[in-house]
Write a protein that holds these residues in place. Structure first.
Motif: not given
Length: 213
Positions: A2-14
């Motif tokens: 997970t990471f934060v972008m534009r004050n929102r947490e996102y679920l991601v795949a690396v």
């Protein structure tokens, strides 16, 4: 991850891709619906063969060569124009309002009209010659020929930059102008406004007329 972008947490795949790490944003589990549990989906329906043929013609007419360099983020360009206009005290022209819904219920008529708008001039002429050859339903070809304005066809054949041709371009929608620009391979058309498309098409045809003279 997970990471934060534009004050929102996102679920991601690396993922590792050709020596670099790529990051793909994903949807959370509660954002994904199971289509088998959706009651509002339409039931399986039978599609008329003529509708399928007409849809295939429309796809063929709108297909063009993929040129990635012609597509870019126009949103940033518009924001930059807005900032510059504010800085210099100018006013920005309002965007064209969206087209009104026509509530079309006849799918064949809608497809036929779309094919007629998207058909290239040379395809249209070829269609008249092969109307009885069985390459497409006869009613489709006759309908496309009947609806093509004579004035527009005449301007295309002449290839001249005349007042009637300019008026013809002014009468087209932005979508129709973009299709004309695609047919004539006008560079940078994807980021042009309606007025810019009209000017570019008029200028190109004017140059063609001078070179042929």
């Amino acid at each position: 991850a997970t990471f934060v972008m534009r004050n929102r947490e996102y679920l991601v795949a690396v993922k590792a891709d050709e020596g670099i790490l790529t990051l793909h944003t994903l949807h959370w589990a509660d954002e994904i619906r199971d289509p088998r549990k959706i009651d509002t989906l339409p039931d399986q329906i039978e599609v008329d063969k003529r509708e399928v043929e007409m849809a295939e013609q429309l796809i063929d007419a709108l297909t063009m060569e993929w040129k990635p360099e012609e597509f870019h983020d126009t949103y940033q360009d518009e924001v930059a124009k807005l900032v510059e206009s504010k800085r210099t005290g100018k006013t920005m022209e309002k965007a064209e309002p969206p087209a009104e819904s026509t509530n079309v219920v006849d799918l064949m008529e809608a497809l036929r009209a779309s094919v007629d708008r998207a058909k290239k001039p040379e395809d249209h002429e070829a269609g008249k010659e092969s109307a009885g050859a069985g390459s497409a339903p006869t009613g489709i070809q006759k309908g496309a020929q009947r609806r093509r304005p004579k004035k527009r066809a005449k301007a295309t054949q002449q290839g001249s930059h005349s007042p009637s041709e300019s008026a013809d371009l002014d009468s087209l929608t932005k979508a129709e102008l973009y299709q004309r620009a695609a047919e004539e391979d006008v560079p940078g058309r994807s980021s042009m406004s309606r007025d810019e498309l009209v000017k570019s098409l008029s200028a190109k045809r004017h140059r063609q007329r001078k070179s042929s003279a």
